[in-house]
Write a protein that holds these residues in place. Structure first.
Motif, PDB file in Angstrom:
ATOM      1  N   GLU A 276      14.521  -0.143  43.385  1.00  0.00           N
ATOM      2  CA  GLU A 276      15.064   0.167  42.059  1.00  0.00           C
ATOM      3  C   GLU A 276      16.123   1.252  42.184  1.00  0.00           C
ATOM      4  N   TYR A 277      17.309   0.957  41.670  1.00  0.00           N
ATOM      5  CA  TYR A 277      18.372   1.957  41.593  1.00  0.00           C
ATOM      6  C   TYR A 277      18.631   2.249  40.116  1.00  0.00           C
ATOM      7  N   ARG A 278      18.439   3.487  39.727  1.00  0.00           N
ATOM      8  CA  ARG A 278      18.591   3.878  38.326  1.00  0.00           C
ATOM      9  C   ARG A 278      19.781   4.817  38.184  1.00  0.00           C
ATOM     10  N   GLY A 279      20.983   4.222  38.111  1.00  0.00           N
ATOM     11  CA  GLY A 279      22.192   5.019  37.932  1.00  0.00           C
ATOM     12  C   GLY A 279      22.739   4.936  36.529  1.00  0.00           C
ATOM     13  N   LYS A 282      18.813   5.660  30.728  1.00  0.00           N
ATOM     14  CA  LYS A 282      17.385   5.421  30.719  1.00  0.00           C
ATOM     15  C   LYS A 282      17.050   4.337  29.697  1.00  0.00           C
ATOM     16  N   GLY A 283      16.257   3.361  30.123  1.00  0.00           N
ATOM     17  CA  GLY A 283      15.860   2.282  29.232  1.00  0.00           C
ATOM     18  C   GLY A 283      16.828   1.125  29.190  1.00  0.00           C
ATOM     19  N   GLU A 284      17.981   1.275  29.827  1.00  0.00           N
ATOM     20  CA  GLU A 284      18.972   0.192  29.837  1.00  0.00           C
ATOM     21  C   GLU A 284      18.484  -0.936  30.745  1.00  0.00           C
ATOM     22  N   ALA A 285      18.580  -2.173  30.254  1.00  0.00           N
ATOM     23  CA  ALA A 285      18.101  -3.322  31.028  1.00  0.00           C
ATOM     24  C   ALA A 285      18.864  -3.413  32.342  1.00  0.00           C
ATOM     25  N   PRO A 286      18.161  -3.635  33.436  1.00  0.00           N
ATOM     26  CA  PRO A 286      18.828  -3.669  34.745  1.00  0.00           C
ATOM     27  C   PRO A 286      19.426  -5.033  35.075  1.00  0.00           C
ATOM     28  N   ARG A 332      27.914   4.133  45.967  1.00  0.00           N
ATOM     29  CA  ARG A 332      29.041   4.473  45.079  1.00  0.00           C
ATOM     30  C   ARG A 332      28.609   5.347  43.914  1.00  0.00           C
ATOM     31  N   GLY A 333      27.299   5.484  43.715  1.00  0.00           N
ATOM     32  CA  GLY A 333      26.831   6.197  42.530  1.00  0.00           C
ATOM     33  C   GLY A 333      27.163   5.430  41.266  1.00  0.00           C
ATOM     34  N   ALA A 334      27.056   4.119  41.316  1.00  0.00           N
ATOM     35  CA  ALA A 334      27.435   3.263  40.199  1.00  0.00           C
ATOM     36  C   ALA A 334      26.627   3.596  38.954  1.00  0.00           C
ATOM     37  N   LYS A 335      27.296   3.606  37.804  1.00  0.00           N
ATOM     38  CA  LYS A 335      26.647   3.903  36.528  1.00  0.00           C
ATOM     39  C   LYS A 335      26.004   2.634  35.974  1.00  0.00           C
ATOM     40  N   VAL A 336      24.922   2.229  36.599  1.00  0.00           N
ATOM     41  CA  VAL A 336      24.242   1.008  36.214  1.00  0.00           C
ATOM     42  C   VAL A 336      22.821   1.073  36.738  1.00  0.00           C
ATOM     43  N   ASN A 337      21.927   0.352  36.082  1.00  0.00           N
ATOM     44  CA  ASN A 337      20.577   0.154  36.612  1.00  0.00           C
ATOM     45  C   ASN A 337      20.538  -1.199  37.315  1.00  0.00           C
ATOM     46  N   ALA A 338      20.056  -1.216  38.530  1.00  0.00           N
ATOM     47  CA  ALA A 338      20.012  -2.460  39.301  1.00  0.00           C
ATOM     48  C   ALA A 338      18.760  -2.472  40.163  1.00  0.00           C
ATOM     49  N   ILE A 339      18.186  -3.644  40.305  1.00  0.00           N
ATOM     50  CA  ILE A 339      16.952  -3.800  41.080  1.00  0.00           C
ATOM     51  C   ILE A 339      17.119  -4.957  42.055  1.00  0.00           C
ATOM     52  N   GLY A 340      16.738  -4.718  43.293  1.00  0.00           N
ATOM     53  CA  GLY A 340      16.772  -5.762  44.297  1.00  0.00           C
ATOM     54  C   GLY A 340      15.368  -6.086  44.785  1.00  0.00           C
ATOM     55  N   ILE A 341      15.061  -7.370  44.879  1.00  0.00           N
ATOM     56  CA  ILE A 341      13.772  -7.812  45.392  1.00  0.00           C
ATOM     57  C   ILE A 341      14.004  -8.711  46.602  1.00  0.00           C
ATOM     58  N   TYR A 392      10.697  -6.519  34.509  1.00  0.00           N
ATOM     59  CA  TYR A 392      11.846  -5.653  34.229  1.00  0.00           C
ATOM     60  C   TYR A 392      12.747  -6.149  33.101  1.00  0.00           C
ATOM     61  N   ASN A 393      12.529  -7.358  32.583  1.00  0.00           N
ATOM     62  CA  ASN A 393      13.368  -7.899  31.510  1.00  0.00           C
ATOM     63  C   ASN A 393      14.858  -7.676  31.802  1.00  0.00           C
ATOM     64  N   PRO A 394      15.377  -8.257  32.858  1.00  0.00           N
ATOM     65  CA  PRO A 394      16.741  -7.954  33.279  1.00  0.00           C
ATOM     66  C   PRO A 394      17.810  -8.500  32.340  1.00  0.00           C
ATOM     67  N   ALA A 395      18.956  -7.823  32.339  1.00  0.00           N
ATOM     68  CA  ALA A 395      20.109  -8.302  31.580  1.00  0.00           C
ATOM     69  C   ALA A 395      20.743  -9.499  32.281  1.00  0.00           C
ATOM     70  N   LEU A 396      20.551  -9.586  33.574  1.00  0.00           N
ATOM     71  CA  LEU A 396      21.033 -10.708  34.376  1.00  0.00           C
ATOM     72  C   LEU A 396      20.142 -10.801  35.606  1.00  0.00           C
TER      73      LEU A 396
END
Length: 528
Positions: A276-279, A282-286, A332-341, A392-396
């Protein structure tokens, strides 16, 4: 089968079973991984040795060319004209350095027309091509001088770094080594170019590098647990990262019978790695990426032929690119929440391996009849995409997998196959593929493909429908993703590895397909 073929088949099966049921696990000689090439920038030309010099089409002048001309009494211009070097894009030529320049030889690199017609990908390819030509000519990559704006220079540097990648760590003959520990680039605004490069491009280049490295390693080095350890070490000093790992006991508790079933035939148990990367807020869908991670695929009981089985170490390319993409975003310190499995298993025909005809229950509760144990990638993904979707209810949600030979035969080495229920996503992925070089092409997915995987014994079957193989494989994965979740399936079977060199990949093997695509797509559509 003929009697001879039949005998060869059973001997290969007995040998495979022997490897998985007894004896010590074979280990390769320990070799330490080589770190990625380091790029540095300066505004001062070197005074001796060899030099790489960028030259625009039909031009013998430029900031650095003029300095060399002044020192050599216009000798450089004369030498370029005498060599009939036109400066066309992606061309190179070695010339003897003119007297007074201080250099031994100069590698001329064509930049094409000075009219803004080159794309970002063009500049990256120019950088990679230049490095490879320099290594061929000089056995090393000397200082490279380019009279280009900061963003172009940074992209040339990016291409140079990736173009210098060679998986040569197992060569015992030092003469075969081509790895470059460092490359220096001369440019007018060195600090600005360096700042842009370090902030936006070097983290992605490192992610691509590590993705290639882990994919190129042999399967006695990289297996589910060592894959996890490899990335855990790389993520160790990064901010906003949380890593969770499910072992086989966790899988059984969570009802993940699909991935567990694939891995149960191996002495190396399966793993599911969640990064989990939380950049972002908070609460924004990843954004969620899920990768097929079969660290070696024998086919299981439905054993493959032996001719090309060696390259089944690349069957974890989707998982490598998934975690590599998260590494790029975090770097990059991207301003996004992203999760990799990463859904990791080794598909072996051991005594405990699942059989054709077995029925397993996935985490979703759906039952699956195993028609072929060689259709294992969709099984590990079934539990992984379902877990990611409902947790995680992802946005994509995007899954990447070396899934089917059908996709590879349809699109060859030029495109990854794209499938989706959400057609509005297609064009954006196609366009980003063109920009990054990770090109994708849409293939069909409709209700008939979902109906084709229905089974008379269980809810669905993992192989054997009359529908086209690539589309049926996509439908199987889609059956475990909620229809309301924006979802894209990328079948990268044809493009996950390549034996041919490209300007930004000199070494045969992993292409790291998907890292640059997903980094670019997420940056454009999800980052603030």
């Amino acid at each position: 089968m003929t009697q001879e073929t039949d005998m060869k088949y059973w001997l290969s099966l007995i040998f495979a079973l022997a490897l998985t049921t007894g004896g010590a696990v074979a280990q390769a000689t320990e070799h330490k991984s080589k770190p990625p090439t380091k790029i540095s920038f300066t505004d001062e030309l070197p005074t001796s040795g060899n030099l790489v010099l960028g030259v625009y089409e039909n031009s013998t002048s430029g900031r650095f060319a003029d300095v060399i001309n002044d020192n050599s009494d216009t000798g450089l211009s004369y030498a370029i004209k005498a060599a009939k070097f036109k400066g066309k894009k992606m061309t190179t030529q070695v010339i003897t350095a003119p007297k007074g320049s201080g250099y031994d030889q100069i590698l001329l690199v064509g930049l094409g027309k000075n009219d803004n017609s080159n794309t970002t990908l063009d500049w990256q390819n120019i950088g990679g091509n230049a490095v490879q030509a320099a290594i061929k000519a000089f056995k090393s990559a000397p200082t490279m001088a380019f009279d280009t704006p900061k963003d172009i220079t940074a992209n040339i540097a990016y291409g140079a770094k990736l173009g210098s990648y060679y998986f040569d760590k197992y060569y015992t003959d030092a003469k075969r080594h081509k790895h470059q520990p460092s490359i220096t680039i001369v440019t007018a605004d060195a600090k600005a170019a360096s700042d842009f490069y370090q902030a936006e491009l070097d983290p992605v280049a490192n992610a691509v590098w590590y993705t290639r490295d882990v994919s190129n390693e042999p399967a006695n080095i990289i297996y589910p647990q060592s894959f996890v350890a490899y990335w855990q070490e790389l993520f160790d000093d990064m901010d906003n990262i949380k890593i969770t790992v499910f072992d086989e006991k966790d899988m059984l508790k969570k009802g993940m019978g699909a991935i567990y079933g694939v891995g149960q035939g191996s002495k190396r148990p399966p793993r599911m790695m969640i990064v989990e990367y939380r950049g972002g807020d908070k609460g924004e869908a990843p954004v969620m990426l899920v990768g097929k991670g079969i660290t070696f695929d024998t086919g299981g009981i439905s054993i493959k032929g032996s001719d090309n089985m060696w390259n089944m170490k690349f069957d974890m390319s989707g998982a490598a690119s998934t975690i590599g993409s998260i590494y790029a975003l975090a770097g990059r310190g991207a301003k996004v929440n992203a999760i990799g499995i990463a859904a990791l298993a080794e598909n072996m025909p051991g005594g405990n391996a699942q059989r054709p005809g077995d029925v397993v229950t996935s985490m979703s509760g759906k039952t699956i009849q195993i028609r072929s144990t060689d259709a294992e990638g969709r099984l590990v993904l079934a539990d992984a995409v379902y877990y990611g979707d409902v947790t995680y209810n992802p946005a994509l949600l995007v899954d990447l997998a070396t899934l089917t030979g059908s996709a590879a035969r349809a699109l060859g080495k030029d495109y990854g196959a794209l499938f989706t229920r959400h057609e509005e996503l297609t064009n954006d992925f196609v366009e980003m593929g063109k920009k990054t070089g990770d090109q994708v092409w849409p293939l069909p997915l409709n209700d008939n493909h979902f109906k084709a995987i229905e089974n008379e014994v269980a809810d669905v079957m993992n192989s054997g429908p009359t529908a086209p193989g690539a589309s049926a494989g996509a439908a199987f994965i889609g059956a475990f993703v909620r229809e309301s979740t924006p979802w894209v399936h990328l079948d990268i079977a044809g493009v996950g590895w390549n034996s041919k060199a490209t300007p930004m990949k000199a070494s045969p093997g992993s292409t790291s397909f998907g890292v640059q695509l997903m980094n670019g797509y997420i940056k454009k559509h999800f980052e603030k």
